[in-house]
Design an enzyme around this catalytic site. Structure first.
Site, PDB file in Angstrom:
ATOM      1  N   SER A 271      46.035-128.818 -27.226  1.00 59.99           N
ATOM      2  CA  SER A 271      45.551-127.702 -27.741  1.00 59.99           C
ATOM      3  C   SER A 271      44.871-127.595 -29.160  1.00 59.99           C
ATOM      4  O   SER A 271      45.144-128.426 -30.013  1.00 59.99           O
ATOM      5  CB  SER A 271      46.859-126.745 -27.883  1.00 59.99           C
TER       6      SER A 271
HETATM    7  N1  SAH Z   1      51.596-128.515 -25.859  1.00 63.37           N
HETATM    8  C1  SAH Z   1      50.354-129.334 -25.655  1.00 63.37           C
HETATM    9  C2  SAH Z   1      49.337-128.693 -24.720  1.00 63.37           C
HETATM   10  C3  SAH Z   1      49.248-129.463 -23.289  1.00 63.37           C
HETATM   11  S1  SAH Z   1      48.073-129.057 -22.077  1.00 63.37           S
HETATM   12  C4  SAH Z   1      49.779-129.636 -26.787  1.00 63.37           C
HETATM   13  O1  SAH Z   1      50.490-129.466 -27.773  1.00 63.37           O
HETATM   14  O2  SAH Z   1      48.957-130.401 -26.987  1.00 63.37           O
HETATM   15  C5  SAH Z   1      49.234-128.385 -20.838  1.00 63.37           C
HETATM   16  C6  SAH Z   1      50.256-129.502 -20.435  1.00 63.37           C
HETATM   17  O3  SAH Z   1      51.266-128.559 -19.322  1.00 63.37           O
HETATM   18  C7  SAH Z   1      49.732-130.491 -19.844  1.00 63.37           C
HETATM   19  O4  SAH Z   1      50.471-131.810 -20.483  1.00 63.37           O
HETATM   20  C8  SAH Z   1      50.458-130.587 -18.453  1.00 63.37           C
HETATM   21  O5  SAH Z   1      50.705-131.726 -17.844  1.00 63.37           O
HETATM   22  C9  SAH Z   1      51.597-129.701 -18.523  1.00 63.37           C
HETATM   23  N2  SAH Z   1      51.949-129.079 -17.241  1.00 63.37           N
HETATM   24  C10 SAH Z   1      51.083-128.245 -16.365  1.00 63.37           C
HETATM   25  N3  SAH Z   1      51.727-127.400 -15.389  1.00 63.37           N
HETATM   26  C11 SAH Z   1      53.244-128.132 -15.618  1.00 63.37           C
HETATM   27  C12 SAH Z   1      54.347-127.521 -15.310  1.00 63.37           C
HETATM   28  N4  SAH Z   1      54.457-126.851 -14.232  1.00 63.37           N
HETATM   29  N5  SAH Z   1      55.553-127.965 -15.777  1.00 63.37           N
HETATM   30  C13 SAH Z   1      55.452-128.675 -17.015  1.00 63.37           C
HETATM   31  N6  SAH Z   1      54.515-128.987 -17.691  1.00 63.37           N
HETATM   32  C14 SAH Z   1      53.293-128.726 -16.997  1.00 63.37           C
END
Ligand code: SAH
Length: 213
Positions: free
Chosen positions: A58
């Protein structure tokens, strides 16, 4: 590196983050430790970056903004859905020791745990699974943060939120504008939702895709 990081913190402040605790947390976490090798040169840009497998780390301002909206107090129990790189997780760990993460993809969860360990964090509670279901055995949570977009707040997460608790999540469909939403549960269990800033997150996969409201 110190200069680039200072610049990043300055930008985040200029964009409106006021919480001293959140700014301190953002200062303590080295974003460079949470990005793949090919992104190290731009690790301190205030922008989302690809981390592989179609996912992103993010934007730091959004991490700070969501952390500020969550208003985490030391000692509270926090659940993060979509732990991805582990960057937001690390920022939360600076705010309270009790952080739980759920990540769908093993290819991301494994390196996240490694990055967090290398950065010196202990008691890293990250589970592999569909975050739509939350993490029942550690519920209730004082705060819940979701970092992937869904069209509605998953009911299991609402259930796992403590009375008086707060959830921050991006709501909106794939081709729609998503809005950061603050959902609160009052002392009697009543839910209210407040729509705030427009954002762009990757979609929440798994069960969130099946249920369309
Ligand atoms: N919090 C992260 C942002 C990650 S982007 C950061 O600090 O950089 C979103 C994330 O959500 C991805 O890693 C993706 O694999 C995860 N994701 C998507 N759908 C999901 C679900 N149903 N359960 C858990 N994780 C999920």
């Amino acid at each position: 590196m110190a200069t680039e990081k200072n610049n990043l913190i300055r930008q985040i402040r200029a964009k409106g983050i006021k919480s001293g605790r959140v700014l301190d947390a953002m200062r303590k976490v080295d974003r460079i430790s949470f990005v793949p090798q090919e992104q190290k040169a731009v690790a301190y840009a205030d922008a989302p970056l690809p981390i592989g497998f179609g996912q992103t780390i993010s934007q730091p301002y959004i991490v700070a903004l969501m952390s500020e909206m969550l208003n985490v107090r030391h000692g509270e129990k926090v659940l993060e859905i979509g732990t991805g790189s582990g960057y937001q997780f690390a920022v939360l760990k600076e705010l309270t020791p009790h952080v739980y993460g759920v990540e769908l993809k093993k290819e991301l969860a494994d390196p996240a745990v490694k990055y967090l360990r290398n950065a010196g964090y202990r008691d890293i509670n990250i589970k592999l699974g569909d975050g739509y279901e939350g993490w029942e055995e550690h519920a209730p949570f004082d705060k819940i943060i979701v970092t992937a977009a869904a069209v509605h707040a998953p009911p299991p997460l609402i259930k796992q939120l403590e009375c008086g608790g707060r959830m921050v999540l991006p709501l909106g469909g794939r081709d729609e504008v998503q809005y950061l939403t603050v959902l609160t549960k009052d002392g009697r269990g009543r839910i209210s939702e407040e729509k705030t800033d427009p954002v762009r997150f990757v979609p929440m996969l798994g069960r969130a895709q099946e249920k369309k409201k």
